[in-house]
Design a protein around this motif. Structure first.
Motif, PDB file in Angstrom:
ATOM      1  N   MET A   1     104.527  30.076  47.008  1.00 15.13           N
ATOM      2  CA  MET A   1     103.469  30.593  47.835  1.00 15.13           C
ATOM      3  C   MET A   1     104.089  31.472  48.907  1.00 15.13           C
ATOM      4  O   MET A   1     104.994  31.058  49.606  1.00 15.13           O
ATOM      5  CB  MET A   1     102.700  29.443  48.469  1.00 15.13           C
ATOM      6  N   THR A   2     103.595  32.680  49.031  1.00 11.04           N
ATOM      7  CA  THR A   2     104.048  33.603  50.046  1.00 11.04           C
ATOM      8  C   THR A   2     103.096  33.512  51.231  1.00 11.04           C
ATOM      9  O   THR A   2     101.892  33.578  51.055  1.00 11.04           O
ATOM     10  CB  THR A   2     104.050  35.035  49.506  1.00 11.04           C
ATOM     11  N   ILE A   3     103.645  33.364  52.418  1.00  6.85           N
ATOM     12  CA  ILE A   3     102.812  33.289  53.617  1.00  6.85           C
ATOM     13  C   ILE A   3     103.060  34.529  54.447  1.00  6.85           C
ATOM     14  O   ILE A   3     104.190  34.843  54.788  1.00  6.85           O
ATOM     15  CB  ILE A   3     103.111  32.025  54.436  1.00  6.85           C
ATOM     16  N   LYS A   4     101.990  35.229  54.750  1.00  4.97           N
ATOM     17  CA  LYS A   4     102.070  36.419  55.597  1.00  4.97           C
ATOM     18  C   LYS A   4     101.131  36.222  56.774  1.00  4.97           C
ATOM     19  O   LYS A   4     100.011  35.764  56.609  1.00  4.97           O
ATOM     20  CB  LYS A   4     101.641  37.669  54.830  1.00  4.97           C
ATOM     21  N   ARG A   5     101.589  36.610  57.953  1.00  2.00           N
ATOM     22  CA  ARG A   5     100.740  36.470  59.129  1.00  2.00           C
ATOM     23  C   ARG A   5     100.153  37.799  59.586  1.00  2.00           C
ATOM     24  O   ARG A   5      99.212  37.830  60.322  1.00  2.00           O
ATOM     25  CB  ARG A   5     101.536  35.836  60.258  1.00  2.00           C
ATOM     26  N   GLU A   6     100.723  38.907  59.148  1.00  3.74           N
ATOM     27  CA  GLU A   6     100.191  40.207  59.568  1.00  3.74           C
ATOM     28  C   GLU A   6      99.033  40.609  58.649  1.00  3.74           C
ATOM     29  O   GLU A   6      98.831  40.020  57.612  1.00  3.74           O
ATOM     30  CB  GLU A   6     101.275  41.278  59.568  1.00  3.74           C
ATOM     31  N   THR A   7      98.305  41.611  59.065  1.00  5.43           N
ATOM     32  CA  THR A   7      97.202  42.089  58.244  1.00  5.43           C
ATOM     33  C   THR A   7      97.714  43.041  57.190  1.00  5.43           C
ATOM     34  O   THR A   7      98.788  43.615  57.313  1.00  5.43           O
ATOM     35  CB  THR A   7      96.152  42.821  59.110  1.00  5.43           C
ATOM     36  N   LEU A   8      96.952  43.203  56.146  1.00 10.22           N
ATOM     37  CA  LEU A   8      97.304  44.134  55.078  1.00 10.22           C
ATOM     38  C   LEU A   8      97.167  45.536  55.658  1.00 10.22           C
ATOM     39  O   LEU A   8      96.090  45.970  56.017  1.00 10.22           O
ATOM     40  CB  LEU A   8      96.333  43.919  53.915  1.00 10.22           C
ATOM     41  N   ALA A   9      98.255  46.236  55.788  1.00 10.59           N
ATOM     42  CA  ALA A   9      98.231  47.546  56.428  1.00 10.59           C
ATOM     43  C   ALA A   9      97.908  48.623  55.412  1.00 10.59           C
ATOM     44  O   ALA A   9      96.869  48.583  54.795  1.00 10.59           O
ATOM     45  CB  ALA A   9      99.574  47.794  57.104  1.00 10.59           C
ATOM     46  N   ALA A  10      98.783  49.558  55.242  1.00 14.56           N
ATOM     47  CA  ALA A  10      98.514  50.696  54.375  1.00 14.56           C
ATOM     48  C   ALA A  10      98.819  50.387  52.915  1.00 14.56           C
ATOM     49  O   ALA A  10      98.768  51.263  52.078  1.00 14.56           O
ATOM     50  CB  ALA A  10      99.327  51.892  54.845  1.00 14.56           C
ATOM     51  N   ALA A  11      99.144  49.153  52.615  1.00 14.26           N
ATOM     52  CA  ALA A  11      99.451  48.769  51.238  1.00 14.26           C
ATOM     53  C   ALA A  11      98.187  48.805  50.382  1.00 14.26           C
ATOM     54  O   ALA A  11      97.075  48.873  50.883  1.00 14.26           O
ATOM     55  CB  ALA A  11     100.043  47.370  51.218  1.00 14.26           C
ATOM     56  N   SER A  12      98.393  48.747  49.088  1.00 13.20           N
ATOM     57  CA  SER A  12      97.241  48.716  48.201  1.00 13.20           C
ATOM     58  C   SER A  12      96.941  47.281  47.804  1.00 13.20           C
ATOM     59  O   SER A  12      97.803  46.414  47.848  1.00 13.20           O
ATOM     60  CB  SER A  12      97.497  49.564  46.954  1.00 13.20           C
ATOM     61  N   SER A  13      95.725  47.045  47.439  1.00 16.59           N
ATOM     62  CA  SER A  13      95.273  45.737  46.999  1.00 16.59           C
ATOM     63  C   SER A  13      94.366  45.935  45.786  1.00 16.59           C
ATOM     64  O   SER A  13      93.429  46.721  45.838  1.00 16.59           O
ATOM     65  CB  SER A  13      94.513  45.044  48.136  1.00 16.59           C
ATOM     66  N   ARG A  14      94.672  45.262  44.712  1.00 18.52           N
ATOM     67  CA  ARG A  14      93.817  45.317  43.525  1.00 18.52           C
ATOM     68  C   ARG A  14      92.689  44.329  43.716  1.00 18.52           C
ATOM     69  O   ARG A  14      92.874  43.277  44.319  1.00 18.52           O
ATOM     70  CB  ARG A  14      94.618  44.963  42.280  1.00 18.52           C
ATOM     71  N   PHE A  15      91.516  44.666  43.184  1.00 18.18           N
ATOM     72  CA  PHE A  15      90.405  43.723  43.294  1.00 18.18           C
ATOM     73  C   PHE A  15      89.484  43.878  42.095  1.00 18.18           C
ATOM     74  O   PHE A  15      89.490  44.898  41.405  1.00 18.18           O
ATOM     75  CB  PHE A  15      89.629  43.921  44.598  1.00 18.18           C
ATOM     76  N   ALA A  16      88.719  42.832  41.863  1.00 20.49           N
ATOM     77  CA  ALA A  16      87.709  42.866  40.803  1.00 20.49           C
ATOM     78  C   ALA A  16      86.559  41.965  41.211  1.00 20.49           C
ATOM     79  O   ALA A  16      86.752  40.944  41.882  1.00 20.49           O
ATOM     80  CB  ALA A  16      88.297  42.396  39.476  1.00 20.49           C
ATOM     81  N   LEU A  17      85.388  42.356  40.817  1.00 19.81           N
ATOM     82  CA  LEU A  17      84.176  41.558  41.014  1.00 19.81           C
ATOM     83  C   LEU A  17      83.779  40.981  39.675  1.00 19.81           C
ATOM     84  O   LEU A  17      83.936  41.623  38.638  1.00 19.81           O
ATOM     85  CB  LEU A  17      83.036  42.426  41.542  1.00 19.81           C
ATOM     86  N   GLY A  18      83.266  39.763  39.692  1.00 25.56           N
ATOM     87  CA  GLY A  18      82.807  39.131  38.465  1.00 25.56           C
ATOM     88  C   GLY A  18      81.761  38.083  38.758  1.00 25.56           C
ATOM     89  O   GLY A  18      81.218  38.020  39.867  1.00 25.56           O
ATOM     90  N   GLU A  19      81.500  37.270  37.782  1.00 26.25           N
ATOM     91  CA  GLU A  19      80.541  36.175  37.909  1.00 26.25           C
ATOM     92  C   GLU A  19      81.219  34.874  37.502  1.00 26.25           C
ATOM     93  O   GLU A  19      82.075  34.861  36.617  1.00 26.25           O
ATOM     94  CB  GLU A  19      79.330  36.410  37.006  1.00 26.25           C
ATOM     95  N   CYS A  20      80.822  33.806  38.141  1.00 27.82           N
ATOM     96  CA  CYS A  20      81.237  32.466  37.751  1.00 27.82           C
ATOM     97  C   CYS A  20      80.018  31.568  37.935  1.00 27.82           C
ATOM     98  O   CYS A  20      78.955  32.038  38.356  1.00 27.82           O
ATOM     99  CB  CYS A  20      82.429  31.987  38.584  1.00 27.82           C
ATOM    100  N   SER A  21      80.156  30.311  37.636  1.00 27.58           N
ATOM    101  CA  SER A  21      79.003  29.409  37.739  1.00 27.58           C
ATOM    102  C   SER A  21      78.512  29.248  39.179  1.00 27.58           C
ATOM    103  O   SER A  21      77.392  28.795  39.396  1.00 27.58           O
ATOM    104  CB  SER A  21      79.352  28.045  37.148  1.00 27.58           C
ATOM    105  N   LEU A  22      79.316  29.629  40.157  1.00 24.66           N
ATOM    106  CA  LEU A  22      78.918  29.522  41.566  1.00 24.66           C
ATOM    107  C   LEU A  22      78.294  30.811  42.094  1.00 24.66           C
ATOM    108  O   LEU A  22      77.912  30.876  43.250  1.00 24.66           O
ATOM    109  CB  LEU A  22      80.121  29.142  42.422  1.00 24.66           C
ATOM    110  N   GLY A  23      78.234  31.854  41.266  1.00 28.92           N
ATOM    111  CA  GLY A  23      77.655  33.125  41.687  1.00 28.92           C
ATOM    112  C   GLY A  23      78.644  34.263  41.501  1.00 28.92           C
ATOM    113  O   GLY A  23      79.533  34.203  40.657  1.00 28.92           O
ATOM    114  N   ALA A  24      78.493  35.271  42.333  1.00 25.57           N
ATOM    115  CA  ALA A  24      79.413  36.404  42.291  1.00 25.57           C
ATOM    116  C   ALA A  24      80.759  35.964  42.856  1.00 25.57           C
ATOM    117  O   ALA A  24      80.823  35.114  43.751  1.00 25.57           O
ATOM    118  CB  ALA A  24      78.852  37.565  43.109  1.00 25.57           C
ATOM    119  N   ILE A  25      81.818  36.547  42.313  1.00 24.37           N
ATOM    120  CA  ILE A  25      83.158  36.222  42.797  1.00 24.37           C
ATOM    121  C   ILE A  25      83.958  37.518  42.900  1.00 24.37           C
ATOM    122  O   ILE A  25      83.845  38.390  42.044  1.00 24.37           O
ATOM    123  CB  ILE A  25      83.863  35.187  41.888  1.00 24.37           C
TER     124      ILE A  25
END
Length: 175
Positions: A1-25
């Protein structure tokens, strides 16, 4: 597990939206690991929440490799007994980090009160601050804030809704 305390700055972040039994994820990952698992009713609201959390990050849609991460996270939401074997990029204050680590030490299917969690992290008068750390958690299920309950054992506030909290606890207990 990597622990970071700073905010995500100019880096990129991959993301995806989907569905699960609890709703949108929504699942997002930085180069260090999964940095957000958000659950709700409105996918657009989840996407805005991600943008608000990481305003300087370049958000990029997922690719085939990222889809495997999404499938792993959704599988964990549906069957938490299997665990989540992915690197996490956990971002928060030192206090939040302590709370979140204490939550991860509560066995699946069990709960602890906010006051008990405060005592476990040597901050016995910080039950309200523990609740605030739970509310700030961006990694639903991976950091199991759903295991935090009132002193009387009753379910109370949960960022993603009390019914989702109940469903997660029932799944962990095998109900």
């Amino acid at each position: 597990m990597t622990i970071k305390r700073e905010t995500l700055a100019a880096a990129s972040s991959r993301f995806a939206l989907g569905e699960c039994s609890l709703g949108a994820i929504l699942i997002a990952a930085s180069a260090q690991g999964v940095c957000a698992i958000l659950i709700g009713d409105d996918p657009d609201r989840l996407a805005r929440d991600l943008q608000d959390r990481f305003p300087r990050a370049a958000l990029i849609g997922g690719d085939a490799g990222f889809e495997r991460i999404v499938a792993t996270v959704v599988g964990f939401v549906e069957a938490p007994a299997f665990g989540l074997d992915l690197p996490l990029d956990i971002r928060g204050t030192a206090f939040q980090q302590r709370v979140w680590q204490a939550l991860r030490e509560i066995p699946a299917g069990q709960t602890a009160s906010y006051a008990e969690i405060a005592r476990r992290i040597d901050a016995p008068k910080a039950a309200r601050a523990v609740a605030g750390a739970c509310a700030a958690n961006a990694l639903a299920v991976a950091i199991p804030c759903h295991r935090a309950v009132r002193n009387d054992g009753q379910l109370s506030g949960y960022r993603w809704g009390v019914e989702r909290k109940r469903a997660l606890l029932d799944r962990e207990a095998g109900r």
